[in-house]
Design a protein around this motif. Structure first.
Motif, PDB file in Angstrom:
ATOM      1  N   PHE A 160       0.825  -1.213   0.000  1.00 25.86           N
ATOM      2  CA  PHE A 160       0.000   0.000   0.000  1.00 25.86           C
ATOM      3  C   PHE A 160       0.850   1.249   0.000  1.00 25.86           C
ATOM      4  N   PHE A 161       1.943   1.172   0.758  1.00 24.49           N
ATOM      5  CA  PHE A 161       2.840   2.319   0.817  1.00 24.49           C
ATOM      6  C   PHE A 161       3.387   2.656  -0.569  1.00 24.49           C
ATOM      7  N   ILE A 162       3.813   1.632  -1.286  1.00 24.76           N
ATOM      8  CA  ILE A 162       4.424   1.856  -2.605  1.00 24.76           C
ATOM      9  C   ILE A 162       3.389   2.344  -3.614  1.00 24.76           C
ATOM     10  N   THR A 163       2.190   1.770  -3.566  1.00 26.07           N
ATOM     11  CA  THR A 163       1.215   2.097  -4.608  1.00 26.07           C
ATOM     12  C   THR A 163       0.361   3.315  -4.272  1.00 26.07           C
ATOM     13  N   LYS A 164       0.125   3.600  -2.975  1.00 20.50           N
ATOM     14  CA  LYS A 164      -0.876   4.602  -2.645  1.00 20.50           C
ATOM     15  C   LYS A 164      -0.326   5.937  -2.118  1.00 20.50           C
ATOM     16  N   THR A 165       0.879   5.923  -1.521  1.00 26.72           N
ATOM     17  CA  THR A 165       1.327   7.166  -0.889  1.00 26.72           C
ATOM     18  C   THR A 165       2.188   7.997  -1.845  1.00 26.72           C
ATOM     19  N   ARG A 166       2.400   9.248  -1.451  1.00 27.09           N
ATOM     20  CA  ARG A 166       3.214  10.150  -2.269  1.00 27.09           C
ATOM     21  C   ARG A 166       4.658   9.666  -2.355  1.00 27.09           C
ATOM     22  N   LEU A 167       5.209   9.282  -1.183  1.00 24.66           N
ATOM     23  CA  LEU A 167       6.608   8.842  -1.167  1.00 24.66           C
ATOM     24  C   LEU A 167       6.778   7.573  -1.996  1.00 24.66           C
ATOM     25  N   GLY A 168       5.749   6.700  -1.907  1.00 23.79           N
ATOM     26  CA  GLY A 168       5.789   5.467  -2.687  1.00 23.79           C
ATOM     27  C   GLY A 168       5.800   5.768  -4.175  1.00 23.79           C
ATOM     28  N   THR A 169       4.960   6.699  -4.568  1.00 24.21           N
ATOM     29  CA  THR A 169       4.920   7.095  -5.979  1.00 24.21           C
ATOM     30  C   THR A 169       6.269   7.676  -6.393  1.00 24.21           C
ATOM     31  N   ALA A 170       6.841   8.507  -5.515  1.00 31.33           N
ATOM     32  CA  ALA A 170       8.146   9.095  -5.802  1.00 31.33           C
ATOM     33  C   ALA A 170       9.189   8.004  -5.979  1.00 31.33           C
ATOM     34  N   ASP A 224      17.785  11.977  -3.507  1.00 34.86           N
ATOM     35  CA  ASP A 224      18.604  11.488  -2.399  1.00 34.86           C
ATOM     36  C   ASP A 224      17.760  11.021  -1.226  1.00 34.86           C
ATOM     37  N   SER A 225      16.729  11.824  -0.887  1.00 32.84           N
ATOM     38  CA  SER A 225      15.943  11.406   0.270  1.00 32.84           C
ATOM     39  C   SER A 225      15.059  10.204  -0.074  1.00 32.84           C
ATOM     40  N   VAL A 226      14.665  10.069  -1.332  1.00 35.95           N
ATOM     41  CA  VAL A 226      13.909   8.875  -1.717  1.00 35.95           C
ATOM     42  C   VAL A 226      14.783   7.630  -1.544  1.00 35.95           C
ATOM     43  N   ILE A 227      16.040   7.774  -1.970  1.00 32.61           N
ATOM     44  CA  ILE A 227      16.956   6.630  -1.830  1.00 32.61           C
ATOM     45  C   ILE A 227      17.161   6.297  -0.359  1.00 32.61           C
ATOM     46  N   SER A 228      17.342   7.339   0.469  1.00 34.24           N
ATOM     47  CA  SER A 228      17.485   7.097   1.911  1.00 34.24           C
ATOM     48  C   SER A 228      16.278   6.347   2.439  1.00 34.24           C
ATOM     49  N   ALA A 229      15.083   6.801   2.030  1.00 34.13           N
ATOM     50  CA  ALA A 229      13.863   6.152   2.510  1.00 34.13           C
ATOM     51  C   ALA A 229      13.841   4.680   2.117  1.00 34.13           C
ATOM     52  N   THR A 230      14.315   4.388   0.901  1.00 35.98           N
ATOM     53  CA  THR A 230      14.352   2.996   0.454  1.00 35.98           C
ATOM     54  C   THR A 230      15.215   2.153   1.381  1.00 35.98           C
ATOM     55  N   PHE A 231      16.386   2.696   1.719  1.00 35.34           N
ATOM     56  CA  PHE A 231      17.284   1.954   2.604  1.00 35.34           C
ATOM     57  C   PHE A 231      16.660   1.776   3.979  1.00 35.34           C
TER      58      PHE A 231
END
Lengths: 306, 375
Positions: free
Chosen positions: A171-181, A200-207
């Motif tokens: 749900f996080f990946i498909t529905k939220t803003r950060l997930g879309t990013a 950069d912050s998207v990559i940090s979030a992934t980690f």
């Protein structure tokens, strides 16, 4: 006789699902990072190991504080959450220190730092925690019997928690803003940054997310087997990486599917053919998939980015 | 063809000569200490055994040094860590040989002792293992290889007789960890029970693995009276724990590799009732009392193999003293002739290097503690 055969079959499914769901949790971290950076994060297995150690440490602290004796479920939940948060911090730091400075370096360089970080973390834990195995006390015993097969409560907890975490991630990946990013960054980093996404912050979030999931797996495994050591991340990481490739690396449902499949294959191979070749089955199926469907079971065939 | 300047060739040659000279020199004792080595799993999941070993040997060396050393020289102890990995054991052995040891106590694991013994034998350096029980080790016809403990053929037979005569078991499942020690022991046990007890399952697991539920599910279908395990305590502890979780009631029986305090920690309450073949309880041996007291004061409660490491080190040093030499062949000869009186009573070695008497007894976990249950 039929009942015995069926019970054994059912038991192997339960065994396979338990191990498989943990493989899936770790595999998600590999696949998410690969999807965005095209990097195999070899230090990921160590995060799983650190998660397990943090579980033992925090649980030890709660026992010393007396919380374990008064409220066991609360202390388990707190241990779980703290280990996840702390391991996520490890994940963030690793990315910040080892990968970000090499963002524009040739692809081989971050691969080498990944191996370096992995060796560093193993030795760091060995020196600080000792080379001996650590024992996690058995907290939850008992289980449910179905015919002749048994599901322990802990196995149920592992399967359910993994399921919840994976659904939440979906749900996080498909529905939220950060997930879309994240998905946008995975498709095209340059275009994403042109559209105002802070890559950069998207990559940090992934980690951070990947590490949290691996740590969750680590704590649950520590509780389940009751025995952890500083090199447990190596084989687990290798298996989870296999699972990620099996499902199609870079593909999130693929990693979940690959993990579960790998657990089941191992369990059935060990149970019905030969336990001595348990690891062989895992890697044999990887080779087969790579021969017949190189992009993985759920992976799309890659287009060259022009 | 690229041009090579003469000075490079000459300096390269000079360096090579130095390396050769260095090697030659390394083999001969030049200092005024006598070096002995001990090697085993000092780190890793079997480090409990490694630490027991190191402490036992260290205690012996300290006692000898307090009495003035051996041959008028102080004894220096070199510790090697093979991490129960045969490849590592070979490189540790090479290093020990290069460091010029007069003799060695170890290795612990049979899978390490076997390849390492060839290297020591090439240099005629005596090696006394305190814990490698695989029969093959002393069947290689190496003059300098000794064993202070028993052999797996004796141990497997003892276990088989106990299972047949005392437990009156009708069926067993046999598991092993695919190592030289574990598989060898499981095979010896099987030889002993063959034809008398039904073997419902026989198979291997992987050392270092944590999940044995698949193989145990298979074991459960056969419904055996006993699970026999050839292997070491980390896997042994997990096996008994996971067997109970699957609802298997049959007790576990293991070899000397399972008897460890760590086994009790790992398996917790599920350890109860586990059988093991091992040497008699050191606390009941009068001659070992002095050892137990000093050891306990220095390092805490002795591990199962501490006393063997201690005795092996004493035998080695006595051999150096008796032969009045640090030459391996002479030391080995002296050890073969020796009748050593020490912590384990009287010890003599036969032509192969095995101890002449090696009694195995049965131990069991009772009330969370290891206890000797047969004479």
């Amino acid at each position: 006789m039929l009942l015995a055969v069926f019970s054994m079959f059912l038991q192997q499914i339960i065994n396979g699902l338990t191990v498989g769901s943990v493989y899936a949790l770790i595999a998600l971290g590999y696949t998410m990072v690969y999807g965005i950076l095209g990097l195999i994060n070899f230090a990921h297995g160590e995060i799983y190991m650190i998660g397990a150690y943090l579980g033992v440490i925090f649980f030890g602290i709660f026992t010393a504080l007396g919380l374990t004796a008064t409220n066991l479920p609360l202390s388990i939940v707190l241990t779980f959450l703290l280990a996840i948060v702390y391991s996520s911090a490890y994940g963030y730091t690793i990315e910040r220190v080892a990968y970000r400075p090499l963002r524009h370096a040739p692809r081989l360089s971050p691969l080498i730092t990944a191996l370096g970080i992995s060796i560093f973390l193993q030795n760091y834990v060995m020196l600080s925690q000792g080379a001996k195995d650590k024992v996690f006390p058995s907290l939850i015993s008992g289980g449910v019997s179905i015919g002749n097969a048994t599901v322990s409560y802990l196995q149920l907890i592992i399967m359910l928690t993994s399921l919840i975490l994976m659904t939440a991630l979906h749900f996080f990946i498909t529905k939220t803003r950060l997930g879309t990013a994240m998905r946008a960054t995975a498709q095209d980093k340059k275009m994403a940054s042109l559209l105002g996404i802070n890559v950069d912050s998207v990559i940090s979030a992934t980690f951070v997310i990947g590490s949290g999931l691996a740590a969750a797996g680590g704590v649950m495994i520590a509780m389940h087997y009751g025995l952890i050591n500083f090199y447990m991340g190596y084989v687990a990481g290798l298996k989870a990486f296999t699972a990620a490739v099996l499902g199609g690396i870079g593909n999130i449902p693929g990693a979940m599917f690959g993990g579960i499949l790998l657990g089941l294959v191992e369990s059935f191979g060990a149970g019905y053919i030969s336990a001595e070749y348990k690891d062989v089955f895992a890697f044999a199926i990887l080779i087969l998939v790579l021969i017949f469907k190189p992009s993985g079971l759920l992976g799309e065939s890659l287009q060259e980015k022009v | 063809m690229p041009k090579v300047s003469y000075w490079k060739v000459i300096s390269a040659l000079t360096l090579t000569v130095f390396v050769f000279l260095g090697c030659k020199k390394g083999g001969e004792p030049v200092s005024d200490v006598i070096k002995i080595g001990t090697a085993g799993p000092m780190t890793g999941d079997q480090s409990a055994f490694g630490q027991d070993q190191q402490n036992g040997v260290r205690l012996a060396v300290e006692e000898w040094n307090m009495k003035g050393g051996v041959l008028g020289k102080k004894i220096e102890l070199l510790v090697g860590d093979d991490q129960h990995d045969p490849k590592q054991a070979v490189s540790v052995a090479n290093k020990m040989v290069n460091d010029g040891i007069a003799g060695l106590v170890g290795h612990f694991n049979s899978s390490c002792s076997l390849p390492a013994s060839r290297i020591y034998n090439d240099q005629k350096i005596p090696m006394i293992t305190h814990g490698s029980t695989n029969p093959q080790l002393t069947e290689q016809n190496f003059k300098g290889v000794f064993r202070a403990c028993g052999r797996d053929d004796q141990q497997g037979m003892k276990a088989a007789l106990f299972v047949i005569d005392d437990m009156k078991a009708k069926s067993v499942a046999i598991l092993h960890d695919k190592t030289t020690y574990g598989q060898g022991l499981a095979d010896e046990f099987r030889k002993g029970v063959e034809g008398k007890v039904k073997v419902t399952y026989h198979g291997g697991i992987t050392q270092g693995d944590k999940d044995f539920s698949a193989v145990l599910t298979n074991v459960k279908t056969g419904n055996p009276d006993l699970i026999y395990f050839g292997g070491v305590y980390p896997e042994g502890g997990l096996l008994v724990k996971q067997a109970r979780a699957l609802g298997i009631k049959a007790p576990l029986m293991g070899g000397d590799g399972v008897i460890s305090e760590e086994f009790l920690n790992i398996a917790g309450a599920d350890a109860e009732g586990t059988y093991v073949t091992f040497a008699p309880d050191v606390n009941n041996i009068p001659s070992a009392k002095a050892f137990v007291d000093t050891y306990t004061k220095k390092y805490g409660k002795p591990g199962p193999y501490s006393v063997y490491a201690y005795v092996a080190a004493n035998v080695l040093l006595q051999g150096i003293k008796d032969s009045n030499s640090t030459e391996g062949e002479k030391i080995s000869e002296a050890v073969h002739k020796m009748k050593y009186e020490g912590a384990l009573g009287s010890i003599e070695f036969d032509d192969k290097g095995d101890v002449k008497v090696s009694p195995y007894v049965i131990w069991q976990v009772k009330g969370g503690k290891w206890e000797q249950i047969t004479k």
